[in-house]
Design an enzyme around this catalytic site. Structure first.
Site, PDB file in Angstrom:
ATOM      1  N   THR A 141      61.720 -22.543   6.991  1.00  0.00           N
ATOM      2  CA  THR A 141      62.167 -23.861   6.511  1.00  0.00           C
ATOM      3  C   THR A 141      60.938 -24.723   6.290  1.00  0.00           C
ATOM      4  O   THR A 141      59.880 -24.489   6.888  1.00  0.00           O
ATOM      5  CB  THR A 141      63.070 -24.572   7.548  1.00  0.00           C
ATOM      6  OG1 THR A 141      62.360 -24.694   8.779  1.00  0.00           O
ATOM      7  CG2 THR A 141      64.364 -23.836   7.775  1.00  0.00           C
ATOM      8  N   LEU A 157      63.709 -23.204  14.532  1.00  0.00           N
ATOM      9  CA  LEU A 157      63.184 -24.228  15.446  1.00  0.00           C
ATOM     10  C   LEU A 157      62.134 -25.120  14.795  1.00  0.00           C
ATOM     11  O   LEU A 157      61.390 -24.670  13.948  1.00  0.00           O
ATOM     12  CB  LEU A 157      62.586 -23.525  16.667  1.00  0.00           C
ATOM     13  CG  LEU A 157      63.580 -22.596  17.370  1.00  0.00           C
ATOM     14  CD1 LEU A 157      62.864 -21.762  18.424  1.00  0.00           C
ATOM     15  CD2 LEU A 157      64.722 -23.393  17.987  1.00  0.00           C
ATOM     16  N   ASN A 213      57.016 -19.724  11.243  1.00  0.00           N
ATOM     17  CA  ASN A 213      57.054 -21.110  11.737  1.00  0.00           C
ATOM     18  C   ASN A 213      55.660 -21.539  12.180  1.00  0.00           C
ATOM     19  O   ASN A 213      54.732 -20.716  12.213  1.00  0.00           O
ATOM     20  CB  ASN A 213      58.042 -21.190  12.912  1.00  0.00           C
ATOM     21  CG  ASN A 213      58.593 -22.580  13.127  1.00  0.00           C
ATOM     22  OD1 ASN A 213      58.107 -23.566  12.544  1.00  0.00           O
ATOM     23  ND2 ASN A 213      59.609 -22.688  13.971  1.00  0.00           N
ATOM     24  N   PHE A 214      55.518 -22.807  12.488  1.00  0.00           N
ATOM     25  CA  PHE A 214      54.294 -23.387  13.059  1.00  0.00           C
ATOM     26  C   PHE A 214      53.067 -23.196  12.178  1.00  0.00           C
ATOM     27  O   PHE A 214      51.957 -23.025  12.672  1.00  0.00           O
ATOM     28  CB  PHE A 214      54.038 -22.841  14.483  1.00  0.00           C
ATOM     29  CG  PHE A 214      55.204 -23.065  15.419  1.00  0.00           C
ATOM     30  CD1 PHE A 214      55.598 -24.345  15.758  1.00  0.00           C
ATOM     31  CD2 PHE A 214      55.928 -21.991  15.922  1.00  0.00           C
ATOM     32  CE1 PHE A 214      56.690 -24.566  16.599  1.00  0.00           C
ATOM     33  CE2 PHE A 214      57.012 -22.197  16.773  1.00  0.00           C
ATOM     34  CZ  PHE A 214      57.391 -23.492  17.106  1.00  0.00           C
ATOM     35  N   LEU A 215      53.271 -23.209  10.861  1.00  0.00           N
ATOM     36  CA  LEU A 215      52.119 -23.204   9.947  1.00  0.00           C
ATOM     37  C   LEU A 215      51.425 -24.563  10.078  1.00  0.00           C
ATOM     38  O   LEU A 215      52.038 -25.611   9.837  1.00  0.00           O
ATOM     39  CB  LEU A 215      52.592 -22.993   8.505  1.00  0.00           C
ATOM     40  CG  LEU A 215      51.556 -23.242   7.411  1.00  0.00           C
ATOM     41  CD1 LEU A 215      50.338 -22.328   7.563  1.00  0.00           C
ATOM     42  CD2 LEU A 215      52.183 -23.038   6.027  1.00  0.00           C
TER      43      LEU A 215
HETATM   44  S1  MYA Z   1      56.903 -25.572   7.823  1.00  0.00           S
HETATM   45  C1  MYA Z   1      55.767 -26.667   8.651  1.00  0.00           C
HETATM   46  C2  MYA Z   1      54.514 -26.805   7.864  1.00  0.00           C
HETATM   47  N1  MYA Z   1      53.506 -27.541   8.599  1.00  0.00           N
HETATM   48  C3  MYA Z   1      53.274 -28.850   8.479  1.00  0.00           C
HETATM   49  O1  MYA Z   1      53.894 -29.545   7.681  1.00  0.00           O
HETATM   50  C4  MYA Z   1      52.216 -29.425   9.395  1.00  0.00           C
HETATM   51  C5  MYA Z   1      51.326 -30.441   8.733  1.00  0.00           C
HETATM   52  N2  MYA Z   1      50.734 -29.885   7.509  1.00  0.00           N
HETATM   53  C6  MYA Z   1      49.778 -28.924   7.504  1.00  0.00           C
HETATM   54  O2  MYA Z   1      49.325 -28.427   8.529  1.00  0.00           O
HETATM   55  C7  MYA Z   1      49.295 -28.493   6.140  1.00  0.00           C
HETATM   56  O3  MYA Z   1      49.583 -29.501   5.196  1.00  0.00           O
HETATM   57  C8  MYA Z   1      49.912 -27.141   5.681  1.00  0.00           C
HETATM   58  C9  MYA Z   1      49.451 -26.835   4.236  1.00  0.00           C
HETATM   59  C10 MYA Z   1      49.412 -26.021   6.595  1.00  0.00           C
HETATM   60  C11 MYA Z   1      51.434 -27.181   5.694  1.00  0.00           C
HETATM   61  N3  MYA Z   1      55.189 -23.922   3.560  1.00  0.00           N
HETATM   62  O4  MYA Z   1      45.932 -24.984   2.318  1.00  0.00           O
HETATM   63  P1  MYA Z   1      46.484 -25.796   1.216  1.00  0.00           P
HETATM   64  C12 MYA Z   1      51.614 -24.585  -0.029  1.00  0.00           C
HETATM   65  C13 MYA Z   1      54.742 -23.063   2.625  1.00  0.00           C
HETATM   66  O5  MYA Z   1      45.483 -26.356   0.267  1.00  0.00           O
HETATM   67  P2  MYA Z   1      47.293 -27.773   3.149  1.00  0.00           P
HETATM   68  C14 MYA Z   1      56.478 -23.995   8.435  1.00  0.00           C
HETATM   69  O6  MYA Z   1      55.756 -23.852   9.380  1.00  0.00           O
HETATM   70  C15 MYA Z   1      51.502 -25.548  -1.197  1.00  0.00           C
HETATM   71  O7  MYA Z   1      52.727 -25.608  -1.895  1.00  0.00           O
HETATM   72  N4  MYA Z   1      53.783 -23.374   1.735  1.00  0.00           N
HETATM   73  O8  MYA Z   1      47.435 -26.988   1.763  1.00  0.00           O
HETATM   74  C16 MYA Z   1      57.042 -22.796   7.686  1.00  0.00           C
HETATM   75  C17 MYA Z   1      50.367 -24.918  -1.966  1.00  0.00           C
HETATM   76  O9  MYA Z   1      50.802 -23.775  -2.668  1.00  0.00           O
HETATM   77  P3  MYA Z   1      51.150 -23.903  -4.250  1.00  0.00           P
HETATM   78  C18 MYA Z   1      53.249 -24.609   1.819  1.00  0.00           C
HETATM   79  O10 MYA Z   1      48.037 -29.042   3.005  1.00  0.00           O
HETATM   80  C19 MYA Z   1      55.916 -22.158   6.921  1.00  0.00           C
HETATM   81  C20 MYA Z   1      49.448 -24.431  -0.840  1.00  0.00           C
HETATM   82  O11 MYA Z   1      50.274 -24.288   0.323  1.00  0.00           O
HETATM   83  C21 MYA Z   1      53.660 -25.529   2.771  1.00  0.00           C
HETATM   84  O12 MYA Z   1      45.877 -27.855   3.606  1.00  0.00           O
HETATM   85  C22 MYA Z   1      56.382 -21.081   5.978  1.00  0.00           C
HETATM   86  C23 MYA Z   1      48.350 -25.434  -0.566  1.00  0.00           C
HETATM   87  O13 MYA Z   1      47.538 -24.902   0.439  1.00  0.00           O
HETATM   88  C24 MYA Z   1      54.673 -25.155   3.658  1.00  0.00           C
HETATM   89  N5  MYA Z   1      55.137 -25.979   4.609  1.00  0.00           N
HETATM   90  O14 MYA Z   1      48.080 -26.847   4.191  1.00  0.00           O
HETATM   91  C25 MYA Z   1      55.235 -20.436   5.248  1.00  0.00           C
HETATM   92  N6  MYA Z   1      52.944 -26.657   2.612  1.00  0.00           N
HETATM   93  O15 MYA Z   1      49.883 -24.271  -4.940  1.00  0.00           O
HETATM   94  C26 MYA Z   1      55.694 -19.427   4.199  1.00  0.00           C
HETATM   95  C27 MYA Z   1      52.116 -26.445   1.586  1.00  0.00           C
HETATM   96  O16 MYA Z   1      51.696 -22.576  -4.669  1.00  0.00           O
HETATM   97  C28 MYA Z   1      56.094 -18.118   4.836  1.00  0.00           C
HETATM   98  N7  MYA Z   1      52.298 -25.215   1.102  1.00  0.00           N
HETATM   99  O17 MYA Z   1      52.173 -25.003  -4.349  1.00  0.00           O
HETATM  100  C29 MYA Z   1      56.411 -17.090   3.781  1.00  0.00           C
HETATM  101  C30 MYA Z   1      56.848 -15.747   4.368  1.00  0.00           C
HETATM  102  C31 MYA Z   1      55.648 -14.970   4.898  1.00  0.00           C
HETATM  103  C32 MYA Z   1      56.043 -13.692   5.605  1.00  0.00           C
HETATM  104  C33 MYA Z   1      56.609 -12.634   4.664  1.00  0.00           C
HETATM  105  C34 MYA Z   1      56.939 -11.278   5.384  1.00  0.00           C
HETATM  106  C35 MYA Z   1      57.550 -10.350   4.541  1.00  0.00           C
END
Ligand code: MYA
Length: 434
Positions: free
Chosen positions: A218, A434, A182-184
């Site tokens: 999510t 959350l 969460n909180f990415l």
């Molecule tokens: S969901 C809440 C996400 N946060 C926000 O919406 C806040 C406002 N937005 C931002 O801060 C940025 O736009 C974020 C992207 C940080 C979201 N989940 O760096 P980039 C992919 C997963 O150039 P930016 C939450 O917190 C996108 O499809 N991936 O982009 C759950 C593309 O990849 P691809 C996402 O806009 C997080 C790439 O990132 C998301 O500067 C779960 C682009 O990167 C998203 N919400 O930064 C994370 N948004 O080219 C996954 C964009 O492939 C966890 N992208 O399409 C996975 C499990 C990990 C643990 C595993 C353990 C085994």
């Protein structure tokens, strides 16, 4: 308020069954038709350069019944997990955010307050409180190393964040140790520089170091591949304010005073024995909740420690109520909601929207409709402006009747390294993140 709609062009309902198909493979090789077919193939499905490399359900595999449900990749020996952090672009460095520190917690709070999730029209932005962040990030057995920040080397300013917390999630009959991610968040000025994939890889590495290989998360955006897609519903408590700030609109042929009357609620709950949950209720609530959640395909596997942490009321963070039978003193029903305000962006009169989010609710004796009406009554008494609920679990049974209206955003649920071939209906999901 929504959690962000999928971007136009991303295929939600109907992903191309074979997006990888070679657009040049057809016999017709005139340049014009090659270009046309290439453009078609690019617009029909959004490419995901990062997500296509990850052990998640891929769009091209949707409908492939030969693939088994469960883990996609086997765990590797811990000695083979990369020991050093991933490289960041040189102006930035990793930091582990100590949420016990008031100073660090404030830095995280400010980063999210200014840069976290907004609705599609940029009218509202989530404003998680510091108390909430401490609660959300320090459940039983949490790892400090999973609270990951990125700082600018020169100024030491916190510019990005991602977190995990441990959870046991049951998928059908299997209880799987997972991280809830969460909180990415990446600072607005650093967007679109591919920082997010590095952060996701780093949190994955740190989760692997604890011998955990699956995760749940999510997002408002469509990624490969949701296990289900839910909708938010909103129940106005303070319709005048909601209309004034642009959260809702006055209905056709409605006046403000009729609208206020429509959403008016009684002063106090109607169910005999309805009261706030206390510490002494933890074991009864755990039993009630475990039994209830067992009917869903995916749900948390809560023990008493989890229930004490996640559901015992914490002022301005989480509220829980239950029904204690006046005759038998049995705990028969339970409802809860968490507090997540949003900043109202650019309104002269109001700066905060106070929202309650439905969390876990269990009805065995009190009809769910009446229980949730009591939840609305107490939320209204606590001055919330709106009560939000997803269409998960049995929520559909009360949404319309209790005057919730559908929101315009969707929330997609995902599992990492765990395939569920057939997407679930929201009502088959027993998990609220959350
Ligand atoms: S969901 C809440 C996400 N946060 C926000 O919406 C806040 C406002 N937005 C931002 O801060 C940025 O736009 C974020 C992207 C940080 C979201 N989940 O760096 P980039 C992919 C997963 O150039 P930016 C939450 O917190 C996108 O499809 N991936 O982009 C759950 C593309 O990849 P691809 C996402 O806009 C997080 C790439 O990132 C998301 O500067 C779960 C682009 O990167 C998203 N919400 O930064 C994370 N948004 O080219 C996954 C964009 O492939 C966890 N992208 O399409 C996975 C499990 C990990 C643990 C595993 C353990 C085994």
């Amino acid at each position: 308020m929504t959690d962000g709609n999928p971007p136009p062009g991303s295929s939600k309902e109907n992903p191309d069954p074979n997006p990888e198909a070679n657009p040049f493979s057809n016999d017709d090789s005139s340049l014009e038709s090659i270009v046309r077919r290439f453009q078609d193939s690019m617009s029909s499905v959004k490419r995901h350069k990062f997500w296509e490399t990850q052990p998640v359900g891929q769009f091209k595999d949707v409908g492939d019944t030969s693939l088994p449900d469960g883990s996609i990749e086997l765990p590797t020996p811990l000695s083979e997990v990369k020991q050093e952090p991933y490289n960041l672009p040189s102006p930035y460095e990793w930091t582990t955010c100590d949420m016990d520190s008031e100073e660090t917690c404030t830095e995280v709070y400010i980063l999210l307050k200014n840069n976290y999730v907004e609705d599609d029209e940029n009218l509202f932005r989530f404003n998680y409180s510091k108390e909430f962040l401490r609660w959300a990030l320090r459940p039983p057995g949490y790892y400090k190393s999973w609270h990951i920040g990125v700082r600018a080397k020169a100024s030491k300013k916190l510019v990005a964040f991602i977190t995990g917390v441990p959870a046991r999630i049951r998928v059908r009959n299997e209880i799987v140790k997972m991280a809830e991610i969460n909180f990415l968040c990446v600072h607005k000025k650093l967007r679109s520089k591919r920082l997010a994939p590095v952060m996701i890889k780093e949190v994955t590495r740190r989760v692997h170091l604890e011998n955990i290989w699956q995760a749940a998360y999510t997002a408002g955006v469509v990624l490969p591949t949701p296990i289900t897609t839910c909708q938010y519903w909103h129940r106005s408590l303070n319709p005048k304010k909601l209309i004034e700030v642009g959260f809702s609109r006055l209905g056709a042929r409605m006046t403000m005073s009729r609208t206020i009357k429509l959403y008016k609620l009684p002063d106090s709950p109607v169910t005999p024995g309805f009261r706030k949950m206390e510490l002494r209720d933890v074991s009864a609530v755990t039993r009630l909740l475990r039994n209830y959640l067992s009917q869903f395909v995916v749900s948390p596997d809560f023990d008493e420690n989890d229930v004490q942490h996640w559901l015992l009321p914490t002022e301005d963070v989480v509220d829980s109520y239950l029904v204690e039978s006046p005759e038998t003193h049995d705990i028969t029903d339970f409802c809860s909601f968490y507090t997540l305000p949003s900043s109202i962006l650019g309104n002269q009169n109001y700066s905060i929207l106070k929202a309650a989010y439905s969390y876990y609710n269990v009805s065995t004796k009190t009809p769910l409709l009446q229980l949730m009406n009591d939840a609305l009554i107490v939320a209204n008494r606590k001055d919330f402006d709106v009560f939000n609920a997803l269409d998960v679990m049995h929520n559909e049974s009360f949404l319309k009747e209790l005057k919730f209206g559908p929101g315009d955003g969707q929330l997609h649920y995902y599992l990492y390294n765990y395939r569920i071939r057939n997407a679930l209906r929201p009502s088959e999901l027993g998990l609220v993140l959350l």
